[in-house]
Design a protein around this motif. Structure first.
Motif, mmCIF file in Angstrom:
data_model
loop_
_atom_site.group_PDB
_atom_site.id
_atom_site.type_symbol
_atom_site.label_atom_id
_atom_site.label_comp_id
_atom_site.label_asym_id
_atom_site.label_seq_id
_atom_site.Cartn_x
_atom_site.Cartn_y
_atom_site.Cartn_z
ATOM 1 N N LEU A 301 41.994 -17.492 38.645
ATOM 2 C CA LEU A 301 41.213 -18.553 39.278
ATOM 3 C C LEU A 301 39.716 -18.413 39.021
ATOM 4 C CD1 LEU A 301 43.062 -18.799 42.720
ATOM 5 C CD2 LEU A 301 43.219 -20.379 40.782
ATOM 6 N N HIS A 302 39.267 -17.193 38.688
ATOM 7 C CA HIS A 302 37.827 -16.981 38.485
ATOM 8 C C HIS A 302 37.311 -17.685 37.236
ATOM 9 C CE1 HIS A 302 33.937 -15.024 38.544
ATOM 10 N NE2 HIS A 302 34.142 -14.609 37.304
ATOM 11 N N ASP A 303 37.958 -17.474 36.091
ATOM 12 C CA ASP A 303 37.444 -18.072 34.844
ATOM 13 C C ASP A 303 38.540 -18.599 33.931
ATOM 14 O OD1 ASP A 303 38.603 -15.749 33.943
ATOM 15 O OD2 ASP A 303 36.741 -14.821 33.258
ATOM 16 N N LEU A 324 47.569 -1.212 29.144
ATOM 17 C CA LEU A 324 47.441 -2.421 29.952
ATOM 18 C C LEU A 324 46.498 -2.207 31.129
ATOM 19 C CD1 LEU A 324 51.204 -3.477 30.105
ATOM 20 C CD2 LEU A 324 49.459 -4.254 28.494
ATOM 21 N N LYS A 325 45.670 -3.222 31.385
ATOM 22 C CA LYS A 325 44.801 -3.227 32.549
ATOM 23 C C LYS A 325 44.633 -4.657 33.024
ATOM 24 C CE LYS A 325 41.737 0.802 31.943
ATOM 25 N NZ LYS A 325 40.314 1.227 31.961
ATOM 26 N N PHE A 326 44.332 -4.823 34.303
ATOM 27 C CA PHE A 326 43.871 -6.125 34.746
ATOM 28 C C PHE A 326 42.486 -6.358 34.140
ATOM 29 C CE2 PHE A 326 46.744 -5.648 38.569
ATOM 30 C CZ PHE A 326 47.563 -6.719 38.223
ATOM 31 N N ARG A 327 42.255 -7.566 33.648
ATOM 32 C CA ARG A 327 40.959 -7.860 33.017
ATOM 33 C C ARG A 327 39.880 -7.913 34.091
ATOM 34 N NH1 ARG A 327 38.080 -12.444 32.033
ATOM 35 N NH2 ARG A 327 39.765 -13.729 32.888
ATOM 36 N N THR A 328 38.856 -7.096 33.927
ATOM 37 C CA THR A 328 37.753 -7.038 34.894
ATOM 38 C C THR A 328 36.427 -7.474 34.285
ATOM 39 O OG1 THR A 328 37.325 -4.712 34.346
ATOM 40 C CG2 THR A 328 38.857 -5.158 36.159
ATOM 41 N N ALA A 333 33.791 -9.710 26.275
ATOM 42 C CA ALA A 333 33.209 -8.398 26.575
ATOM 43 C C ALA A 333 33.081 -7.522 25.341
ATOM 44 C CB ALA A 333 34.055 -7.694 27.633
ATOM 45 N N GLU A 334 34.077 -7.559 24.453
ATOM 46 C CA GLU A 334 34.043 -6.712 23.256
ATOM 47 C C GLU A 334 32.902 -7.106 22.324
ATOM 48 O OE1 GLU A 334 36.110 -3.947 22.501
ATOM 49 O OE2 GLU A 334 36.442 -4.211 24.640
ATOM 50 N N GLU A 335 32.596 -8.405 22.264
ATOM 51 C CA GLU A 335 31.501 -8.855 21.396
ATOM 52 C C GLU A 335 30.143 -8.382 21.921
ATOM 53 O OE1 GLU A 335 34.052 -10.689 22.327
ATOM 54 O OE2 GLU A 335 35.008 -10.922 20.353
ATOM 55 N N ARG A 336 30.020 -8.236 23.237
ATOM 56 C CA ARG A 336 28.749 -7.796 23.827
ATOM 57 C C ARG A 336 28.593 -6.271 23.817
ATOM 58 N NH1 ARG A 336 27.959 -11.291 29.415
ATOM 59 N NH2 ARG A 336 28.761 -13.295 28.669
ATOM 60 N N ILE A 359 31.013 -7.174 33.784
ATOM 61 C CA ILE A 359 32.048 -7.128 34.813
ATOM 62 C C ILE A 359 32.013 -8.401 35.656
ATOM 63 C CG2 ILE A 359 32.936 -5.871 36.816
ATOM 64 C CD1 ILE A 359 31.739 -3.344 35.657
ATOM 65 N N THR A 360 33.169 -8.991 35.890
ATOM 66 C CA THR A 360 33.278 -10.210 36.683
ATOM 67 C C THR A 360 33.247 -9.890 38.178
ATOM 68 O OG1 THR A 360 35.688 -10.118 36.705
ATOM 69 C CG2 THR A 360 34.653 -11.295 34.869
ATOM 70 N N LYS A 361 33.137 -10.949 38.988
ATOM 71 C CA LYS A 361 33.098 -10.757 40.438
ATOM 72 C C LYS A 361 34.393 -10.130 40.957
ATOM 73 C CE LYS A 361 32.117 -13.144 44.771
ATOM 74 N NZ LYS A 361 31.754 -14.445 45.416
ATOM 75 N N PRO A 362 35.587 -10.661 40.622
ATOM 76 C CA PRO A 362 36.807 -9.966 41.077
ATOM 77 C C PRO A 362 36.979 -8.608 40.416
ATOM 78 C CG PRO A 362 37.372 -11.797 39.627
ATOM 79 C CD PRO A 362 35.919 -11.927 39.935
ATOM 80 N N GLY A 363 36.406 -8.437 39.221
ATOM 81 C CA GLY A 363 36.533 -7.168 38.521
ATOM 82 C C GLY A 363 35.870 -6.021 39.242
ATOM 83 N N ARG A 364 34.820 -6.318 40.040
ATOM 84 C CA ARG A 364 34.105 -5.243 40.718
ATOM 85 C C ARG A 364 34.986 -4.576 41.773
ATOM 86 N NH1 ARG A 364 29.223 -4.948 38.840
ATOM 87 N NH2 ARG A 364 28.221 -6.795 37.944
#
Length: 466
Positions: A301-303, A324-328, A333-336, A359-364
């Motif tokens: 829902l975030h992005d 595997l990880k939840f995307r945070t 991100a890899e390009e930056r 890092i995204t808001k839910p990622g924190r």
């Protein structure tokens, strides 16, 4: 430190007395092993005798010796063995004396008392470690030996502050004329004057390292000189990062020989650990399924980007797999990453930074509680990873491995490990590697269980997580 045995003795006596009283109440309330014997009528005589006898067996088993406090499992073994001896003596004594002891009381007293004593010792040890980390209850330590050995031992003592050793000086061979060792430890004298320097400095522990003494006769005379002083003599061989389970000392003809068992990397790959991983990961996936759903919805829902982030990592024996990880982080991100490498002065190892702008808001919050790593349970289930092990490295890191670092790949990487419970991102690269190599060489199932238990504290305390 001199009051620790007395304080522990008092605590044990209170815990045993409490267990006896609870056993009386519990036997009446729950009716365990019902019998016509009424314990409460004889408690005034039998209770104090049982408490004193139990405390006595603990004392005879060495549970209050100065050497058992603070580290190792010997303290717990002595408490447990002494309590089992007390249980046997009570049972046998009542049998021969034809004393009508209630079975329910007997069972409850030791079923409550033994775990209570062990928990009490664990709490005392935890409080002792915390006090030592804050700089209290420390031993003043002198290290005798060659400058290299002195610095090596001092580095370990500084790293493991919970041991409570504060190095106040060094004693080096007579030919060493510098006022300090390379790590900055002041040289207070030479190895031939250990006794006089120890007494003048007020040290209560002296470490004898390599190069300190020229013969066994000198060692024996040093022990004689200090036998009436409150000074502990510790022989520190040139052996570090070896667990106590791999070390056995066998005296032969008066000569104590140290036997070191081979590293245990092979044991960490056997069926017992794999079965534990399969059962544990499957159970945790079921238990955390509501968290999986909430996290996935938050990320989506975030992005509107992908829920999972797949990153290539290197596993056992150099095999690559998709971790595997939840995307945070943001989708690009890899390009930056290259730009952040330049601004942060990145050279090698795992790249992490506080307040990473990607890092995204839910990622924190996912990172703060390590929820982003929960999908790795599926990696454990399919044998790419283990619940406990070294951190899974990136291919770029592995390409830069030098020397012994490659031993990290002898076992499956883990979701958690010594690196995770010892500071996480706050550790330096070299310290993280050292911890991983220690785990590989000294694996045991008990160590795995201990790490899993400590992981909850490290995660919920959010120490070093970013």
């Amino acid at each position: 430190m001199r009051y620790l045995p007395a304080a522990t003795f008092t605590l044990d006596a209170a815990l045993i007395a409490g267990a006896v009283l609870l056993a009386v109440v519990g036997r009446k309330s729950f009716g365990i092993f019902p019998s016509p014997a009424d314990v409460s009528e004889r408690l005034g005589t039998f209770g104090p005798l049982m408490v004193l006898g139990w405390i006595g067996t603990l004392a005879l088993s060495g549970a209050y010796s100065d050497s058992v406090f603070g580290a190792g499992t010997d303290e717990y073994k002595r408490v447990f063995n002494g309590s089992m001896v007390a249980a046997a003596l009570v049972g046998v004594g009542c049998f021969f004396a034809d004393y009508p002891l209630s079975r329910g009381f007997y069972f409850l007293a030791f079923a409550i008392g033994i775990p209570g004593l062990l928990l009490g010792r664990a709490l005392v040890r935890s409080a002792l470690h915390q006090a030592r980390r804050r700089g209290s209850l420390l031993h003043r330590v002198l290290i005798a030996g060659s400058p290299a050995h002195v610095d090596e031992i001092a580095a370990v003592l500084r790293r493991e502050r919970w041991l409570g050793y504060r190095v106040v000086g060094a004693l080096t061979p007579a030919h060493y004329l510098e006022e300090e060792t390379r790590s900055g430890i002041p040289v207070l004298g030479n190895s031939d004057d250990i006794t006089s320097v120890v007494l003048e400095s007020g040290a209560d522990v002296v470490f004898i390292a390599g190069g300190a003494l020229g013969s066994a006769t000198q060692m024996r005379r040093l022990a004689w000189d200090l036998e009436h002083e409150r000074v502990q003599v510790v022989v520190a061989p040139s052996v570090t990062d070896v667990s106590g389970e791999r070390v056995r000392v066998r005296p032969v003809g008066g000569l104590p020989l140290m036997h070191i068992d081979p590293p245990r990397a092979t044991d960490a790959s056997r069926w017992g650990k794999r079965l534990f991983d399969v059962v544990g990961s499957a159970g945790l996936i079921l238990a955390f399924s509501p968290i999986f759903i909430v996290a996935a919805l938050q990320i989506k829902l975030h992005d509107r980007g992908p829920v999972l982030f797949r990153q290539t990592r290197v596993g056992q024996d150099g095999r690559e797999f998709a971790c595997l990880k939840f995307r945070t982080m943001v989708v690009d991100a890899e390009e930056r990453l290259r730009e952040l490498h330049a601004t942060q002065g990145y050279e090698a190892g795992l790249f992490k930074m506080k307040d990473d702008p990607r890092i995204t808001k839910p990622g924190r919050w996912l990172r703060r509680l390590s929820i982003d790593e929960l999908p790795q349970l599926f990696n454990v289930l399919i044998a790419d990873m283990s619940l406990v092990g070294p951190r899974p490295p990136l291919p770029l890191e592995v390409a830069r491995y030098e020397g012994d670092t490659v031993r990290r790949l002898r076992v499956r990487p883990g979701m958690t490990g010594l690196w995770q419970v010892s500071g996480r991102s706050d550790l330096s690269w070299s310290e993280a590697v050292r911890l991983d190599l220690y785990y590989v060489d000294n694996w045991s199932m008990m160590q795995d269980l201990s790490i899993l238990a400590k992981t909850f504290g490290a995660v919920f305390g959010s120490r070093g997580a970013y």
